[in-house]
Design an enzyme around this catalytic site. Structure first.
Site, PDB file in Angstrom:
ATOM      1  N   GLY A   1       0.801  -1.189   0.061  1.00 29.58           N
ATOM      2  CA  GLY A   1      -0.031  -0.110   0.026  1.00 29.58           C
ATOM      3  C   GLY A   1       0.898   1.169   0.105  1.00 29.58           C
ATOM      4  O   GLY A   1       0.197   2.277  -0.290  1.00 29.58           O
TER       5      GLY A   1
ATOM      6  N   GLU B   1       3.508  -6.406   1.557  1.00 30.70           N
ATOM      7  CA  GLU B   1       3.495  -7.071   0.147  1.00 30.70           C
ATOM      8  C   GLU B   1       3.087  -5.869  -0.674  1.00 30.70           C
ATOM      9  O   GLU B   1       2.173  -5.595  -1.145  1.00 30.70           O
ATOM     10  CB  GLU B   1       2.281  -8.040   0.071  1.00 30.70           C
ATOM     11  CG  GLU B   1       1.177  -7.747   1.044  1.00 30.70           C
ATOM     12  CD  GLU B   1       0.276  -8.812   1.064  1.00 30.70           C
ATOM     13  OE1 GLU B   1       0.519 -10.028   1.148  1.00 30.70           O
ATOM     14  OE2 GLU B   1      -1.048  -8.354   1.043  1.00 30.70           O
ATOM     15  N   PRO B   2       4.206  -5.239  -1.183  1.00 23.55           N
ATOM     16  CA  PRO B   2       4.041  -3.867  -2.049  1.00 23.55           C
ATOM     17  C   PRO B   2       3.945  -4.480  -3.510  1.00 23.55           C
ATOM     18  O   PRO B   2       4.473  -5.312  -3.749  1.00 23.55           O
ATOM     19  CB  PRO B   2       5.399  -3.285  -1.815  1.00 23.55           C
ATOM     20  CG  PRO B   2       6.389  -4.150  -1.404  1.00 23.55           C
ATOM     21  CD  PRO B   2       5.611  -5.342  -0.580  1.00 23.55           C
TER      22      PRO B   2
ATOM     23  N   ARG C   1       2.446  -1.705  -6.220  1.00 23.95           N
ATOM     24  CA  ARG C   1       2.591  -0.417  -6.663  1.00 23.95           C
ATOM     25  C   ARG C   1       3.955   0.392  -6.491  1.00 23.95           C
ATOM     26  O   ARG C   1       4.898   0.668  -7.510  1.00 23.95           O
ATOM     27  CB  ARG C   1       1.375   0.657  -6.354  1.00 23.95           C
ATOM     28  CG  ARG C   1       1.675   2.130  -7.135  1.00 23.95           C
ATOM     29  CD  ARG C   1       0.615   3.060  -6.393  1.00 23.95           C
ATOM     30  NE  ARG C   1      -0.626   2.326  -5.747  1.00 23.95           N
ATOM     31  CZ  ARG C   1      -1.906   2.616  -6.573  1.00 23.95           C
ATOM     32  NH1 ARG C   1      -1.573   3.011  -7.678  1.00 23.95           N
ATOM     33  NH2 ARG C   1      -2.736   1.980  -6.063  1.00 23.95           N
TER      34      ARG C   1
ATOM     35  N   ARG D   1      -7.051   4.115 -15.287  1.00 22.96           N
ATOM     36  CA  ARG D   1      -6.861   4.502 -14.110  1.00 22.96           C
ATOM     37  C   ARG D   1      -7.424   6.052 -13.856  1.00 22.96           C
ATOM     38  O   ARG D   1      -8.117   6.223 -12.755  1.00 22.96           O
ATOM     39  CB  ARG D   1      -5.248   4.514 -13.566  1.00 22.96           C
ATOM     40  CG  ARG D   1      -5.105   3.069 -13.200  1.00 22.96           C
ATOM     41  CD  ARG D   1      -3.886   2.998 -12.559  1.00 22.96           C
ATOM     42  NE  ARG D   1      -3.922   3.359 -11.150  1.00 22.96           N
ATOM     43  CZ  ARG D   1      -3.793   4.366 -10.223  1.00 22.96           C
ATOM     44  NH1 ARG D   1      -3.036   5.299 -11.084  1.00 22.96           N
ATOM     45  NH2 ARG D   1      -4.001   4.609  -9.249  1.00 22.96           N
TER      46      ARG D   1
ATOM     47  N   CYS E   1     -14.564   4.487 -27.982  1.00 24.03           N
ATOM     48  CA  CYS E   1     -15.638   5.088 -28.266  1.00 24.03           C
ATOM     49  C   CYS E   1     -16.488   5.134 -27.035  1.00 24.03           C
ATOM     50  O   CYS E   1     -17.303   4.492 -26.591  1.00 24.03           O
ATOM     51  CB  CYS E   1     -16.616   4.147 -29.272  1.00 24.03           C
ATOM     52  SG  CYS E   1     -15.970   4.157 -30.720  1.00 24.03           S
ATOM     53  N   GLU E   2     -16.181   6.266 -26.380  1.00 26.22           N
ATOM     54  CA  GLU E   2     -16.294   6.471 -24.881  1.00 26.22           C
ATOM     55  C   GLU E   2     -16.054   8.010 -24.301  1.00 26.22           C
ATOM     56  O   GLU E   2     -14.746   7.827 -24.283  1.00 26.22           O
ATOM     57  CB  GLU E   2     -15.867   5.384 -23.837  1.00 26.22           C
ATOM     58  CG  GLU E   2     -15.983   5.497 -22.612  1.00 26.22           C
ATOM     59  CD  GLU E   2     -16.805   4.298 -21.820  1.00 26.22           C
ATOM     60  OE1 GLU E   2     -17.286   3.237 -22.546  1.00 26.22           O
ATOM     61  OE2 GLU E   2     -16.973   4.335 -20.516  1.00 26.22           O
TER      62      GLU E   2
HETATM   63  N1  LLP Z   1      -1.779  -6.814  -0.782  1.00 23.34           N
HETATM   64  C1  LLP Z   1      -3.325  -6.928  -0.923  1.00 23.34           C
HETATM   65  C2  LLP Z   1      -3.933  -8.054  -0.476  1.00 23.34           C
HETATM   66  C3  LLP Z   1      -3.812  -6.069  -1.942  1.00 23.34           C
HETATM   67  O1  LLP Z   1      -4.979  -6.185  -2.073  1.00 23.34           O
HETATM   68  C4  LLP Z   1      -3.005  -5.156  -2.805  1.00 23.34           C
HETATM   69  C5  LLP Z   1      -3.426  -4.153  -3.557  1.00 23.34           C
HETATM   70  C6  LLP Z   1      -1.604  -5.038  -2.225  1.00 23.34           C
HETATM   71  C7  LLP Z   1      -0.839  -6.047  -1.619  1.00 23.34           C
HETATM   72  C8  LLP Z   1      -0.566  -4.197  -3.069  1.00 23.34           C
HETATM   73  O2  LLP Z   1      -0.801  -2.910  -2.973  1.00 23.34           O
HETATM   74  P1  LLP Z   1       0.094  -1.772  -3.428  1.00 23.34           P
HETATM   75  O3  LLP Z   1       1.453  -1.623  -2.662  1.00 23.34           O
HETATM   76  O4  LLP Z   1      -0.011  -1.864  -4.795  1.00 23.34           O
HETATM   77  O5  LLP Z   1      -0.821  -0.221  -3.103  1.00 23.34           O
HETATM   78  N2  LLP Z   1      -6.134  -0.907  -9.201  1.00 23.34           N
HETATM   79  C9  LLP Z   1      -5.917  -0.043  -8.101  1.00 23.34           C
HETATM   80  C10 LLP Z   1      -5.107  -0.553  -7.096  1.00 23.34           C
HETATM   81  C11 LLP Z   1      -5.821  -1.658  -6.493  1.00 23.34           C
HETATM   82  C12 LLP Z   1      -4.904  -2.249  -5.480  1.00 23.34           C
HETATM   83  C13 LLP Z   1      -5.518  -3.968  -5.023  1.00 23.34           C
HETATM   84  N3  LLP Z   1      -4.849  -4.422  -3.996  1.00 23.34           N
HETATM   85  C14 LLP Z   1      -5.158   1.259  -8.823  1.00 23.34           C
HETATM   86  O6  LLP Z   1      -4.934   1.181  -9.778  1.00 23.34           O
HETATM   87  O7  LLP Z   1      -4.909   2.366  -8.181  1.00 23.34           O
END
Ligand code: LLP
Length: 430
Positions: A247, A289-290, A292, A329, A360-361
């Protein structure tokens, strides 16, 4: 520049040491470029900080939902991280890439029986169990295989991470996990530990994505440690693994902040060590668990301009040859991005426009209210920080083939995912 892998040389945008205009010409557009060294650097930064501050048991899992294709799992394997997978498709990709599946953690709020069986057959190390029904499904499938499955229990700590609703997952009323606050997480623990083919190794939570607030992880950890203390003192249960999810936010625009991840990890570790000592509980192996923050700044998308439409007295539109099919996004979350005219980096930004896609949106907007130099058909555009949740969320809307991914490294520019063909688009049509 928004990221250190972006540079301007002779008016041209360079990414990961490569001339982006040349790459666009060589590989065509739309095109995802990935900076392989940056992915490796980010993986190492996380894992080094985890081990330094939490000790040798700590492990970083790459959340492969952010970007999944075979080569990425090879990079993650080489850097020593584990992975978070959420579907049989991600599991299949990782297996095909030769990833050691004992370091895979299987998430998701609705694993089908087929997913569970497939994951077990692929030797997935840990299941992160989301709910009570899933516990029994895993138990039955493991029993049939005479297998004992290691698991973490996903619980919701009831934290609002102050991010956008689509990615806030740790609140009590979330669709993910079982809430601590209502007492259901404790029942979940009892059900799980009564099952002979499940070995409960610990707990998991994930409160949201794009988290910038300083104390979100500390507040989350405090609730999780309190819950661990409750299980330890009441039932003697030792949480061996505590996975605090992913996150950390990333910078999409110059005006946004940067999260100092090693510093945040050190502060979190210090807080957790002190607090668990106070509670008198054994310190767990900590996992993060990163997704992004591992791949976002390693990505740049290249487009070609098709038209510059000036609606007199209203607004200007710059249409490109990609759009919500390669990056949904903005359409989904109004997500900010930085747009460049990569061949004209020194030209004055006199064109105020919305950069839009070819679908087309009307909502097919990549980024509104952008200032760019004057442009015309055939010019290139680049959008930065597109490594996470772009290719991963790409679609075939309007039957547009998916763009290729080119990995940039010292060894050269290599295609890791080919451009889709029209025949591949129709390959399942009978
Ligand atoms: N662990 C779990 C259980 C998760 O659900 C997620 C993201 C992560 C780790 C990784 O989170 P991150 O480090 O990437 O923030 N599609 C959305 C993001 C959805 C995130 C879903 N879960 C976007 O494009 O912003």
């Amino acid at each position: 520049m928004i990221a250190t892998n972006l540079k301007v040389q002779d008016g041209v945008l360079h990414f990961a040491g490569y001339d982006t205009a040349k790459l666009a010409k060589e590989f065509g557009t739309p095109l995802y470029l990935m900076d392989e060294a940056r992915i490796r650097y980010n993986c190492k930064m996380y894992q080094d900080a985890m081990v330094e501050f939490f000790g040798p048991q700590a492990l970083t899992l790459y959340a492969s939902k952010a970007l999944s294709f075979k080569h990425i799992y090879e990079i993650v394997r080489e850097t020593g991280l584990g992975i978070d997978v959420v579907s049989s498709g991600e599991i299949h990709t990782a297996v095909q890439a030769g990833f050691p599946m004992e370091k895979a953690f299987f998430h998701g709020n609705n694993k089908t029986d087929a997913d569970i069986a497939y994951a077990m057959d692929c030797g997935v190390g840990y299941f992160v169990v989301d709910n009570v029904e899933e516990l029994y499904a895993i138990e039955h499938i493991a029993e049939r295989r005479d297998h004992v499955q290691k698991c973490l229990l996903r619980v919701t700590p009831g934290i609002d991470p102050h991010t956008y609703d689509a990615v806030a997952t740790g609140k009590v009323d979330s669709k993910f996990g079982v809430p601590i606050e209502t007492g259901q997480a404790e029942e979940f623990y009892h059900y799980a530990t009564a099952l002979p083919h499940l070995q409960v190794e610990g707990l998991h939570c994930h409160v949201g994505s794009m988290v910038f607030d300083e104390d979100v992880f500390e507040r989350t950890a405090q609730i999780m440690l309190d819950f661990m203390g409750q299980l330890y003192h009441a039932y003697g249960f030792e949480t061996k693994l505590l996975d605090l999810g992913g996150g950390y936010g990333v910078r999409y625009r110059e005006s946004e902040g940067v999260v100092d991840i090693p510093y945040r990890i050190s502060a979190l570790a210090e807080f957790m060590k002190g607090y668990s000592e106070k509670l008198g509980i054994p310190f767990p192996a900590v996992l993060l668990e990163p997704g992004r923050s591992i791949v976002a700044d390693a990505g740049l998308t290249m487009y070609t301009v098709g038209s510059v439409k000036r609606i007199k007295g209203y607004k200007n539109y710059v249409s490109v040859d990609g759009g919500m099919t390669d990056n949904p996004r903005y359409a989904l979350y109004k997500a900010p991005y930085t747009v460049f005219a990569p061949e004209r980096m020194d030209a004055p930004p006199t064109l105020h426009c919305d950069v839009v896609g070819r679908c087309c949106e009307s909502d097919d907007i990549l980024q509104p209210d952008v200032w760019l130099p004057e442009l015309r058909r055939g010019d290139l555009l680049a959008i930065a920080t597109t490594g996470a949740y772009n290719y991963a969320m790409a679609s075939h809307y309007n039957r547009i083939p998916k763009a290729p991914i080119v990995m940039l490294s010292e060894e050269g520019a290599k295609i890791a995912v080919q451009r889709e063909t029209f025949d591949q688009i129709i390959q399942n049509d009978l």
